[in-house]
Structures are given as C-alpha cells and as structure tokens.
Design an enzyme around this catalytic site. Structure first.
Site, PDB file in Angstrom:
ATOM      1  N   CYS A   1       0.676  -1.269   0.042  1.00  0.00           N
ATOM      2  CA  CYS A   1       0.041   0.016  -0.004  1.00  0.00           C
ATOM      3  C   CYS A   1       0.812   1.501  -0.005  1.00  0.00           C
ATOM      4  O   CYS A   1       1.731   1.460   0.886  1.00  0.00           O
ATOM      5  CB  CYS A   1      -1.078   0.101   1.284  1.00  0.00           C
TER       6      CYS A   1
ATOM      7  N   CYS B   1       0.496   4.893   6.913  1.00  0.00           N
ATOM      8  CA  CYS B   1      -0.227   4.902   8.151  1.00  0.00           C
ATOM      9  C   CYS B   1       0.679   4.127   9.023  1.00  0.00           C
ATOM     10  O   CYS B   1       1.430   2.990   8.812  1.00  0.00           O
ATOM     11  CB  CYS B   1      -1.420   3.910   7.955  1.00  0.00           C
TER      12      CYS B   1
ATOM     13  N   CYS C   1       0.625   0.280  10.320  1.00  0.00           N
ATOM     14  CA  CYS C   1      -0.070  -0.620   9.477  1.00  0.00           C
ATOM     15  C   CYS C   1       1.168  -1.491   9.036  1.00  0.00           C
ATOM     16  O   CYS C   1       2.025  -1.139   8.246  1.00  0.00           O
ATOM     17  CB  CYS C   1      -0.768  -0.223   8.162  1.00  0.00           C
TER      18      CYS C   1
ATOM     19  N   CYS D   1     -16.595  -9.114   5.683  1.00  0.00           N
ATOM     20  CA  CYS D   1     -15.817  -7.764   5.377  1.00  0.00           C
ATOM     21  C   CYS D   1     -14.750  -8.012   4.436  1.00  0.00           C
ATOM     22  O   CYS D   1     -13.688  -8.987   5.025  1.00  0.00           O
ATOM     23  CB  CYS D   1     -15.332  -7.122   6.749  1.00  0.00           C
TER      24      CYS D   1
ATOM     25  N   CYS E   1     -19.544  -6.179   3.591  1.00  0.00           N
ATOM     26  CA  CYS E   1     -18.923  -4.864   4.088  1.00  0.00           C
ATOM     27  C   CYS E   1     -17.545  -4.663   3.115  1.00  0.00           C
ATOM     28  O   CYS E   1     -16.827  -5.811   2.736  1.00  0.00           O
ATOM     29  CB  CYS E   1     -18.650  -4.942   5.365  1.00  0.00           C
TER      30      CYS E   1
ATOM     31  N   CYS F   1     -19.442   2.164   8.207  1.00  0.00           N
ATOM     32  CA  CYS F   1     -18.659   1.732   9.451  1.00  0.00           C
ATOM     33  C   CYS F   1     -17.497   2.503   9.546  1.00  0.00           C
ATOM     34  O   CYS F   1     -16.595   2.486   8.695  1.00  0.00           O
ATOM     35  CB  CYS F   1     -18.566   0.239   8.975  1.00  0.00           C
TER      36      CYS F   1
ATOM     37  N   ARG G   1     -18.114  -2.284  17.588  1.00  0.00           N
ATOM     38  CA  ARG G   1     -17.265  -3.316  17.307  1.00  0.00           C
ATOM     39  C   ARG G   1     -15.975  -3.293  18.079  1.00  0.00           C
ATOM     40  O   ARG G   1     -15.250  -2.538  17.898  1.00  0.00           O
ATOM     41  CB  ARG G   1     -17.247  -3.686  15.919  1.00  0.00           C
TER      42      ARG G   1
HETATM   43  N1  SAM Z   1      -6.732   0.539   3.267  1.00  0.00           N
HETATM   44  C1  SAM Z   1      -7.782   0.631   3.577  1.00  0.00           C
HETATM   45  C2  SAM Z   1      -8.195   1.912   4.627  1.00  0.00           C
HETATM   46  O1  SAM Z   1      -6.975   2.109   5.419  1.00  0.00           O
HETATM   47  O2  SAM Z   1      -8.999   2.349   4.706  1.00  0.00           O
HETATM   48  C3  SAM Z   1      -8.720  -0.458   4.180  1.00  0.00           C
HETATM   49  C4  SAM Z   1      -7.756  -1.579   4.973  1.00  0.00           C
HETATM   50  S1  SAM Z   1      -7.248  -0.918   6.864  1.00  0.00           S
HETATM   51  C5  SAM Z   1      -6.064  -2.013   7.131  1.00  0.00           C
HETATM   52  C6  SAM Z   1      -8.451  -0.836   7.859  1.00  0.00           C
HETATM   53  C7  SAM Z   1      -8.444  -0.359   9.206  1.00  0.00           C
HETATM   54  O3  SAM Z   1      -7.650  -1.180   9.826  1.00  0.00           O
HETATM   55  C8  SAM Z   1      -7.420   0.854   9.518  1.00  0.00           C
HETATM   56  O4  SAM Z   1      -8.296   1.948   9.209  1.00  0.00           O
HETATM   57  C9  SAM Z   1      -7.188   0.742  10.753  1.00  0.00           C
HETATM   58  O5  SAM Z   1      -8.279   1.283  11.657  1.00  0.00           O
HETATM   59  C10 SAM Z   1      -7.324  -0.740  11.201  1.00  0.00           C
HETATM   60  N2  SAM Z   1      -5.852  -1.193  11.378  1.00  0.00           N
HETATM   61  C11 SAM Z   1      -4.940  -1.251  10.430  1.00  0.00           C
HETATM   62  N3  SAM Z   1      -3.784  -1.728  11.249  1.00  0.00           N
HETATM   63  C12 SAM Z   1      -4.178  -2.035  12.319  1.00  0.00           C
HETATM   64  C13 SAM Z   1      -3.112  -2.290  13.502  1.00  0.00           C
HETATM   65  N4  SAM Z   1      -1.979  -2.566  13.661  1.00  0.00           N
HETATM   66  N5  SAM Z   1      -3.644  -2.330  14.946  1.00  0.00           N
HETATM   67  C14 SAM Z   1      -5.196  -2.172  15.009  1.00  0.00           C
HETATM   68  N6  SAM Z   1      -5.881  -1.631  13.939  1.00  0.00           N
HETATM   69  C15 SAM Z   1      -5.395  -1.630  12.726  1.00  0.00           C
HETATM   70 FE1  SF4 Z   2      -3.030   1.310   3.360  1.00  0.00          FE
HETATM   71 FE2  SF4 Z   2      -2.669   0.260   5.797  1.00  0.00          FE
HETATM   72 FE3  SF4 Z   2      -3.150   2.563   5.494  1.00  0.00          FE
HETATM   73 FE4  SF4 Z   2      -5.146   0.995   4.791  1.00  0.00          FE
HETATM   74  S1  SF4 Z   2      -4.150   1.295   6.692  1.00  0.00           S
HETATM   75  S2  SF4 Z   2      -4.244   2.898   3.696  1.00  0.00           S
HETATM   76  S3  SF4 Z   2      -3.849  -0.851   3.923  1.00  0.00           S
HETATM   77  S4  SF4 Z   2      -1.421   1.546   4.898  1.00  0.00           S
END
Ligand code: SAM
Ligand code: SF4
Ligand code: DTB
Length: 339
Positions: A73, A77, A80, A117, A148, A208, A280
């Site tokens: 990606c 973030c 992530c 989802c 979802c 959501c 949730r």
């Molecule tokens: N890429 C898309 C986005 O960010 O909108 C969808 C997938 S993203 C992994 C979905 C959500 O997972 C993120 O917005 C975050 O809130 C949650 N998430 C991701 N990594 C996480 C982590 N290490 N611990 C807790 N929540 C996490």
């Molecule tokens: Fe990409 Fe992870 Fe951020 Fe979703 S949360 S936009 S998968 S880096």
C-alpha cells in the site's frame, strides 16, 4: 448524578432526523469529557442502560474479515503492516480471484458469520479493479450474508457502483482525532477521510467508521475522535474500536499500550454518544483478557471479528471465542440490530 437518563434521550438540539429519532449529533468535547471522567461504575451503568434500551444485551454480532489484496500500500499509516513505507516483512499479493473470495465467504457463513468484510491495501481502487470488487459483492450477497468492504478512498461514482452491486456497509475509519492525524498518516488528511464518508453515505451505503486507540495519543484525542463520529450528519451504523496491534517494523511497534480500563471507558463513551450504532470490539482482542472483553461487552460493545486472522494480524481462535461466549451467556446476533 442521575445515572439512567442519557443525554441522547433528553437533549433535543440535534438536526431534524436526529431529533425525531432521539439521537444527537451536537455533542461538545466538554460533554464527552465529562462523561468519560465519571466514576467507572456510573459510566458503565449509563452505557449499559442505553445499550439495553436499543439492543439485546446478550447478543453479539459476528463478522468475518478477508484481505482480498494484501500489502504494497502506498499510504504511510504508522500502525499498518501493509504500507510500503515500513519494513514489516509482509509479502504483498495481487487482488484475489473472485471465485476464491466467494468460496471463503461460504466457509465463513457455514461457520456462523452473518457479515463478510473484504479489505484491500489500497489508497483507492483503480478503475480496472472495480469489475472484480463488484462481482465479489454480488457473489457474497448471493450467499445471504451482509457485505462490507474497505478499499481506501472512494469517489462518488465508485460509491454508486458498489451501492448498485448491493454493498451493505463501507468501512473507512477516521482512526484518531483531527489534531493527532498528522502524527499517524501524512499521505492523506482528515478531510479526505470525511469526504469518502460523505460519498458513501450519499450513495446509500451504511457507514462503518471508527478508529484505533493506543497509538500514543492522549485521552483527549480518543474523546475528540468519538465526538467527531457522533457529530457526523448521521451516526455510523457500525463503530469499530481497534486497540493497536503493535507490528514490528512499523513506527508504532513500541507504542505504550492503553490501560485496559481506559479502553473500556472509550467503549462505554462510544455506546453513550451513539446509542443505536453497533460498537465493534475490533483489532487487539488477542492481547485482551476474558475479563477485559467481558467489561467491553458490558460497556456496550456488541460485535466482534471472528476467525484466527484479521487482515494480516492474529485474532483469537474460534474455540476461545465460543468458550468466552458460553461463560458469559452470550449468543451470536442473527441479523444486525435485532436478536
Ligand atoms: N486500506 C484501507 C484503509 O485504510 O481505509 C482499508 C484497510 S485498513 C487495514 C482498515 C483499518 O484497519 C484501518 O483504518 C485501521 O483502523 C485498522 N488497522 C490497521 N492496522 C491496524 C493495527 N496494527 N492495529 C489496529 N488496527 C489496525
Ligand atoms: Fe494502506 Fe494500511 Fe493505511 Fe489501509 S491502513 S491505507 S492498507 S497503509
Ligand atoms: C477495522 O476497523 N478493523 C479491521 C477492519 N476495520 C477492516 C481491520 C483490523 C486490522 C488489524 C491489523 C491487521 O490484521 O493487519
């Protein structure tokens, strides 16, 4: 302190649809802070009272997650595992075949999940991706499950396409407060998130939207995040509260964990501010004791992800969850919002 009557039922200053439904979207951060700071028993009693007015307190919705496109990606973030900006060691993969996704959804349905989802590690779906994700929505809907998706940012036309395919929910988290957002993500901003939420809502898809706690933010940031959610034109139908899963190789690998009782307070506050939303208990349950999860259910959480993997990180084994449900006398929710 009068414990049982919530602001949600007594105050009438929200916008018209909210007034008629007894909900509010004009919370001030000061009001939310005052609730958060109540003695723990008072806070939980209020949250449980509101919860019982809107839901069966012994039913918890079970959702299943599948990563349909993992890793690679371009967003940064800080939490992530799937960002190209971090060295988490994850192997990126291409978008899954539609048939594979439908076969996985069928297995989840047969194991008791009512919502499916599908998540993709994208900043936003490209035009060439839309045909496949639309086919996934149609295929999973045809199994009789709620659908979802979480695919990153959506424009209005993409939201309409997914809505026409039958998508029930779109997950798009604001993740933290507007103030703290820039500490966590620099490749997009808070307003971008709100814009996608508007597009999704305008297309008639249920929202959501929640966030993550335990990323080094202050309690004030968590409270501001919930206030933003509660003050959207309509409350998100689902509010995922994620506890950070610290991923080695990411900037938050060593973040100070949130105190369990502070986490429970956040769940209770979400329940009070958004009385009819499904709250949730999302990421991070493997690091929670049964007692902490029980307090979260008492505070108003009524949905979990089931299955031993979330998107890339681990989740409790099905047996452990079923044993917890047995000990707490909880039952899976058949259809969201009902018993
Ligand atoms: N890429 C898309 C986005 O960010 O909108 C969808 C997938 S993203 C992994 C979905 C959500 O997972 C993120 O917005 C975050 O809130 C949650 N998430 C991701 N990594 C996480 C982590 N290490 N611990 C807790 N929540 C996490
Ligand atoms: Fe990409 Fe992870 Fe951020 Fe979703 S949360 S936009 S998968 S880096
Ligand atoms: C949400 O708020 N939590 C889920 C879902 N929406 C997509 C994702 C949790 C991801 C946890 C980290 C991982 O599995 O990589």
């Amino acid at each position: 302190m009068t414990p049982a009557t919530s602001h949600a039922e007594t105050a009438g200053a929200g916008k018209s649809s909210f007034i008629s439904s007894g909900l509010r979207n004009d919370w001030t951060v000061a009001e939310a802070l005052a609730l958060y700071a109540l003695p723990f028993n008072d806070l939980l009693f209020r949250a449980q009272t509101i919860h019982r007015a809107h839901f069966d307190p012994n039913r918890v919705q079970l959702s299943r997650l599948l990563s349909i496109k993992t890793g690679g990606c371009p967003e940064d973030c800080a939490y992530c595992s799937q960002s190209v900006h971090h060295e988490s060691g994850l192997t990126a993969s291409k978008l899954m075949e539609v048939e594979h996704v439908i076969a996985e959804a069928r297995k989840a349905r047969d194991a008791g999940a009512t919502r499916y989802c599908m998540g993709a590690a994208w900043r936003n779906p490209k035009p060439r991706d839309m045909e496949a994700v639309v086919a996934m929505v149609k295929g999973v809907k045809a199994l009789g499950m709620e659908t979802c998706m979480t695919l990153g940012m959506l424009d209005r036309a993409q939201s309409e396409q997914l809505s026409h395919a039958g998508l029930d929910y779109y997950n798009h988290n604001i993740d933290t407060s507007e103030r703290y957002y820039g500490e966590i993500i620099t490749t997009r901003n808070f307003a971008d998130r709100l814009e996608t939420l508007e597009n999704v809502r305008a297309a008639g898809i249920k929202v959501c939207c929640g966030g993550i706690v335990g990323m080094g933010e202050e309690a004030d940031d968590r409270i501001a995040m919930l206030t933003t959610l509660a003050n959207l034109p309509e409350h998100p139908e689902s509010v995922p509260i994620n506890m950070l899963i610290p991923i080695p190789g990411t900037p938050l690998a060593d973040a100070e964990p949130i105190a369990p009782l502070d986490f429970v307070r956040i769940v209770a506050l979400a329940r009070i501010l958004m009385p009819r939303s499904v709250v949730r208990l999302s990421a991070g349950r493997t690091a929670m004791t049964d007692e902490m999860q029980a307090l979260c259910f008492f505070a108003g959480a009524n949905s979990i992800f089931v299955g031993d993997t979330l998107l890339t990180a681990s989740n409790p084994e099905a047996d452990r969850d079923m044993e917890l449900f047995r000990r707490l006398g909880l039952q899976p929710m058949e259809v969201e919002g009902t018993s």
